[in-house]
Design a protein around this motif. Structure first.
Motif, PDB file in Angstrom:
ATOM      1  N   LEU A   1     -40.399  -7.793 -26.203  1.00 25.10           N
ATOM      2  CA  LEU A   1     -39.398  -7.994 -25.157  1.00 25.10           C
ATOM      3  C   LEU A   1     -40.041  -8.435 -23.851  1.00 25.10           C
ATOM      4  O   LEU A   1     -39.600  -9.415 -23.231  1.00 25.10           O
ATOM      5  CB  LEU A   1     -38.610  -6.704 -24.944  1.00 25.10           C
ATOM      6  N   GLU A   2     -41.071  -7.739 -23.431  1.00 26.31           N
ATOM      7  CA  GLU A   2     -41.705  -8.014 -22.142  1.00 26.31           C
ATOM      8  C   GLU A   2     -42.448  -9.349 -22.136  1.00 26.31           C
ATOM      9  O   GLU A   2     -42.536 -10.014 -21.095  1.00 26.31           O
ATOM     10  CB  GLU A   2     -42.667  -6.886 -21.780  1.00 26.31           C
ATOM     11  N   THR A   3     -42.942  -9.762 -23.282  1.00 29.43           N
ATOM     12  CA  THR A   3     -43.741 -10.989 -23.350  1.00 29.43           C
ATOM     13  C   THR A   3     -42.901 -12.222 -23.641  1.00 29.43           C
ATOM     14  O   THR A   3     -43.045 -13.261 -22.980  1.00 29.43           O
ATOM     15  CB  THR A   3     -44.824 -10.858 -24.445  1.00 29.43           C
ATOM     16  N   ASN A   4     -41.987 -12.114 -24.598  1.00 34.09           N
ATOM     17  CA  ASN A   4     -41.303 -13.309 -25.103  1.00 34.09           C
ATOM     18  C   ASN A   4     -39.969 -13.603 -24.434  1.00 34.09           C
ATOM     19  O   ASN A   4     -39.531 -14.767 -24.459  1.00 34.09           O
ATOM     20  CB  ASN A   4     -41.064 -13.171 -26.609  1.00 34.09           C
ATOM     21  N   TYR A   5     -39.317 -12.590 -23.874  1.00 32.88           N
ATOM     22  CA  TYR A   5     -37.937 -12.798 -23.451  1.00 32.88           C
ATOM     23  C   TYR A   5     -37.638 -12.441 -21.999  1.00 32.88           C
ATOM     24  O   TYR A   5     -36.979 -13.204 -21.293  1.00 32.88           O
ATOM     25  CB  TYR A   5     -37.002 -12.002 -24.375  1.00 32.88           C
ATOM     26  N   LYS A   6     -38.110 -11.305 -21.546  1.00 30.33           N
ATOM     27  CA  LYS A   6     -37.673 -10.809 -20.241  1.00 30.33           C
ATOM     28  C   LYS A   6     -38.066 -11.716 -19.067  1.00 30.33           C
ATOM     29  O   LYS A   6     -37.259 -11.915 -18.155  1.00 30.33           O
ATOM     30  CB  LYS A   6     -38.205  -9.389 -20.015  1.00 30.33           C
ATOM     31  N   PRO A   7     -39.266 -12.287 -19.042  1.00 29.48           N
ATOM     32  CA  PRO A   7     -39.620 -13.144 -17.900  1.00 29.48           C
ATOM     33  C   PRO A   7     -38.642 -14.295 -17.697  1.00 29.48           C
ATOM     34  O   PRO A   7     -38.306 -14.640 -16.547  1.00 29.48           O
ATOM     35  CB  PRO A   7     -41.020 -13.644 -18.266  1.00 29.48           C
ATOM     36  N   THR A   8     -38.169 -14.882 -18.775  1.00 32.08           N
ATOM     37  CA  THR A   8     -37.207 -15.986 -18.667  1.00 32.08           C
ATOM     38  C   THR A   8     -35.903 -15.513 -18.050  1.00 32.08           C
ATOM     39  O   THR A   8     -35.302 -16.210 -17.225  1.00 32.08           O
ATOM     40  CB  THR A   8     -36.933 -16.578 -20.057  1.00 32.08           C
ATOM     41  N   ILE A   9     -35.473 -14.318 -18.416  1.00 30.15           N
ATOM     42  CA  ILE A   9     -34.194 -13.799 -17.923  1.00 30.15           C
ATOM     43  C   ILE A   9     -34.291 -13.446 -16.439  1.00 30.15           C
ATOM     44  O   ILE A   9     -33.364 -13.722 -15.666  1.00 30.15           O
ATOM     45  CB  ILE A   9     -33.763 -12.576 -18.743  1.00 30.15           C
ATOM     46  N   VAL A  10     -35.377 -12.859 -16.036  1.00 31.97           N
ATOM     47  CA  VAL A  10     -35.569 -12.534 -14.613  1.00 31.97           C
ATOM     48  C   VAL A  10     -35.492 -13.800 -13.767  1.00 31.97           C
ATOM     49  O   VAL A  10     -34.879 -13.815 -12.692  1.00 31.97           O
ATOM     50  CB  VAL A  10     -36.919 -11.811 -14.409  1.00 31.97           C
ATOM     51  N   GLU A  11     -36.073 -14.864 -14.271  1.00 26.26           N
ATOM     52  CA  GLU A  11     -36.021 -16.139 -13.549  1.00 26.26           C
ATOM     53  C   GLU A  11     -34.595 -16.694 -13.506  1.00 26.26           C
ATOM     54  O   GLU A  11     -34.141 -17.209 -12.482  1.00 26.26           O
ATOM     55  CB  GLU A  11     -36.955 -17.141 -14.220  1.00 26.26           C
ATOM     56  N   MET A  12     -33.884 -16.570 -14.615  1.00 25.60           N
ATOM     57  CA  MET A  12     -32.520 -17.094 -14.671  1.00 25.60           C
ATOM     58  C   MET A  12     -31.577 -16.378 -13.710  1.00 25.60           C
ATOM     59  O   MET A  12     -30.598 -16.960 -13.228  1.00 25.60           O
ATOM     60  CB  MET A  12     -31.976 -16.963 -16.092  1.00 25.60           C
ATOM     61  N   GLN A  13     -31.855 -15.122 -13.427  1.00 30.73           N
ATOM     62  CA  GLN A  13     -30.976 -14.356 -12.547  1.00 30.73           C
ATOM     63  C   GLN A  13     -30.921 -14.932 -11.127  1.00 30.73           C
ATOM     64  O   GLN A  13     -29.991 -14.655 -10.383  1.00 30.73           O
ATOM     65  CB  GLN A  13     -31.418 -12.896 -12.507  1.00 30.73           C
ATOM     66  N   GLN A  14     -31.899 -15.742 -10.794  1.00 29.90           N
ATOM     67  CA  GLN A  14     -31.901 -16.369  -9.463  1.00 29.90           C
ATOM     68  C   GLN A  14     -31.140 -17.688  -9.446  1.00 29.90           C
ATOM     69  O   GLN A  14     -31.065 -18.361  -8.417  1.00 29.90           O
ATOM     70  CB  GLN A  14     -33.349 -16.582  -9.006  1.00 29.90           C
ATOM     71  N   THR A  15     -30.571 -18.065 -10.585  1.00 30.64           N
ATOM     72  CA  THR A  15     -29.803 -19.306 -10.670  1.00 30.64           C
ATOM     73  C   THR A  15     -28.582 -19.239  -9.757  1.00 30.64           C
ATOM     74  O   THR A  15     -27.843 -18.253  -9.745  1.00 30.64           O
ATOM     75  CB  THR A  15     -29.330 -19.542 -12.119  1.00 30.64           C
ATOM     76  N   VAL A  16     -28.353 -20.302  -8.990  1.00 34.72           N
ATOM     77  CA  VAL A  16     -27.176 -20.402  -8.132  1.00 34.72           C
ATOM     78  C   VAL A  16     -26.025 -20.956  -8.955  1.00 34.72           C
ATOM     79  O   VAL A  16     -26.122 -22.040  -9.539  1.00 34.72           O
ATOM     80  CB  VAL A  16     -27.453 -21.306  -6.922  1.00 34.72           C
TER      81      VAL A  16
END
Length: 566
Positions: A344-359
């Protein structure tokens, strides 16, 4: 059987003490009215003196449903599964559908993130939820073909679908293959045959995007055929894995299934997101049927210990929901599975954290929500939320004319400027889903009286509205505060509400099931007058902003709710 389960029961005893109760909220009242309180006792007492107890068979069923891409706690779920399985070699792990849609994990990975953890957990079977069809059958085919387990759905015919027809086997299968679809399947555990067949709500064709090649057939007829086919193959222990709702008003549900189809021992359900803390038993035929459901969003791992006699009749059972998010102090009771946590921490979560900043859009004005504004009167954010809800509901049921949103579900305000996904999740963090109710004008008035019962003081159940306007006098007697109600029946012009007329009303399922004290809605739900298409609130809100010109909004207070005492 109960002695056999002591070890893992002890492991989760802290959970049971702190989180497991015997209340079932809205469905409980219905179940208690339709299920004799002595039912379990009767099952026990009528079979206590079994001459050949050694012939009985114990089975543990672990079950999940409506996880909707909520995988932030999936490492704890893997730990719980491993512990239960280690203590119970005769065990199954089943999912009752709606893995798809609900968080950014699905938006980005289209179910394949969830599937990696399902494969790691070792699921035995899954049925389809309506949301599995949200992206069409091409996306669903990618999910199925990558699964290390089979899929079952007796009332969905894929023979004409170009993406799924090659992996659809229209029969009950004794030797099912991973990544294929069957009406039903047989799983052999410790020499005993367990039959599993699936059902998917026929509402799917109206509330999702299955396409013209997918046909939904009568669930009662297909269930009867599946049971007969399993019995012909020598199976006398039968599980229905369903995504039709516990007591859903969409035309099919588990309570009706249990009453009308003989031979189902267990129903593992989904779709209605019910939190059945204890199994519900329906004794309508020759043998009882035990119904379980594990709420939503990977909050719980459901467990059902069930004992069959040598003829396959349920003679004993116990079940509970294991709270995957319970803490003692700041520490989770259930530890992370190390491998799952690392993935989870390596393959998926970093992408989601970045997406949360999407306007996702822009507002030219401050959007007012939170406590007390959204809980005491009309706000522009309340209007925006309900307008979006109404627009979505109309795409499902064009007759929908009203939308209602509890103010307690609008958690914060938003300053003028860009709106990020992270901010949207702050506004509506609960992931409530859409429900469409059939209510009379008199019932709507009753609901509005509940809405303003504490006025002018704050109340989390205070309703923000769309397609409707009303006046009330907070100085009046409780139950006599609402003075006028008008409805936009044609979507444009207000006319006085008709107390005897039935209206289609959108809200969230928390409110529809009686949350915040809305007994009038709970009654409608128990009577099958609520359909649950299940679209999640934050996504409805985001999509609605996306339809506005330039993705820019300027909502205002319009006089939808007026306190005459001011």
């Amino acid at each position: 059987m109960k002695d056999q389960k002591k070890s893992y029961r002890k492991f989760f005893s802290v959970l049971a003490a702190a989180a497991i109760t015997t209340s079932i909220s809205a469905p409980a009242a219905f179940a208690s009215a339709n299920t004799p309180s002595s039912m379990k006792t009767n099952i026990h007492n009528n079979n206590v003196k079994k001459a050949k107890k050694d012939k009985n068979y114990d089975l543990t069923i672990m079950h999940t449903n409506d996880t909707h891409a909520h995988i932030d706690n999936v490492a704890r779920k893997l730990s719980a599964i491993k512990q239960v399985r280690a203590e119970n070699p005769n065990s199954l792990l089943l999912d009752a559908g709606d893995v798809f849609t609900g968080t950014l994990y699905f938006n980005q990975f289209e179910g394949l993130a969830d599937l990696e953890f399902m494969n790691l957990a070792g699921y035995d079977a899954m049925t389809f939820g309506n949301h599995e069809f949200d992206k069409g059958t091409a996306t669903l085919a990618n999910f199925i073909k990558s699964a290390n387990f089979p899929f079952v759905s007796a009332n969905v015919n894929f023979q004409k679908d170009s993406n799924l027809k090659d992996i659809f086997i229209d029969r009950v299968e004794k030797h099912p293959e991973n990544g294929e679809i069957y009406n039903g399947m047989i799983k052999t555990l410790n020499g005993e045959k367990i039959g599993i067949f699936g059902l998917t709500t026929a509402e799917t064709k109206d509330i999702s995007s299955p396409g013209p090649g997918v046909e939904f057939e009568n669930y009662i007829e297909e269930a009867n055929q599946a049971v007969a086919a399993l019995k012909e193959k020598g199976v006398n222990k039968i599980i229905a894995l369903t995504h039709i709702g516990y007591n859903d008003g969409g035309g099919d549900n588990d309570l009706t299934l249990a009453k009308e189809v003989e031979g189902i021992d267990v129903i593992v359900g989904g779709h209605s997101h019910d939190k059945l803390d204890q199994p519900v038993v329906v004794e309508a035929g020759e043998e009882p049927t035990v119904i379980v459901q594990a709420n939503e969003y990977n909050k719980y791992l459901g467990t059902l210990d069930i004992e069959f006699d040598k003829k396959g009749k349920v003679v004993d059972y116990s079940g509970k929901l294991i709270d995957l998010d319970q803490k003692v102090g700041t520490a989770y009771v259930i530890p992370d599975d190390p491998k799952a946590a690392q993935i989870l921490e390596t393959n998926y979560k970093p992408t989601i954290v970045e997406m949360q900043q999407t306007v996702i859009g822009k507002t030219t004005v401050d959007l007012i929500g939170g406590n007390p504004p959204a809980r005491t009167g009309e706000t522009n954010l309340g209007n925006l939320v309900t307008d979006g809800m109404l627009a979505k509901a109309k795409t499902i049921n064009p007759e929908t004319v009203i939308a209602l949103q509890n103010g307690g579900g609008i958690r914060t305000s938003v300053a003028a400027g860009d709106i990020t996904l992270a901010k949207v999740f702050e506004i509506m963090p609960f992931g409530n889903t859409l429900g469409i109710m059939k209510l009379t004008g008199a019932e709507i008035k009753e609901a509005l009286e509940i809405s303003v019962k504490d006025a002018p003081n704050a109340f989390g159940g205070f309703l923000q509205v769309s397609g409707l306007r009303f006046t009330y006098d907070s100085s009046k007697t409780l139950g006599q505060k609402v003075q006028s109600i008008d409805v936009k029946e044609d979507g444009a012009n207000y006319v006085p509400i008709d107390p005897s007329k039935t209206y289609a009303v959108a809200t969230n399922t928390f409110t529809a099931k009686g949350g915040d004290g809305y007994t009038v809605f709970a009654k409608a739900y128990s009577e099958g007058r609520v359909s649950e298409p299940g679209y999640v609130d934050w996504e409805i809100f985001t999509d609605y902003i996306g339809t506005q010109e330039g993705k820019t909004i300027s909502p205002s207070v319009e006089g939808r709710i007026i306190n005459l005492a001011n």
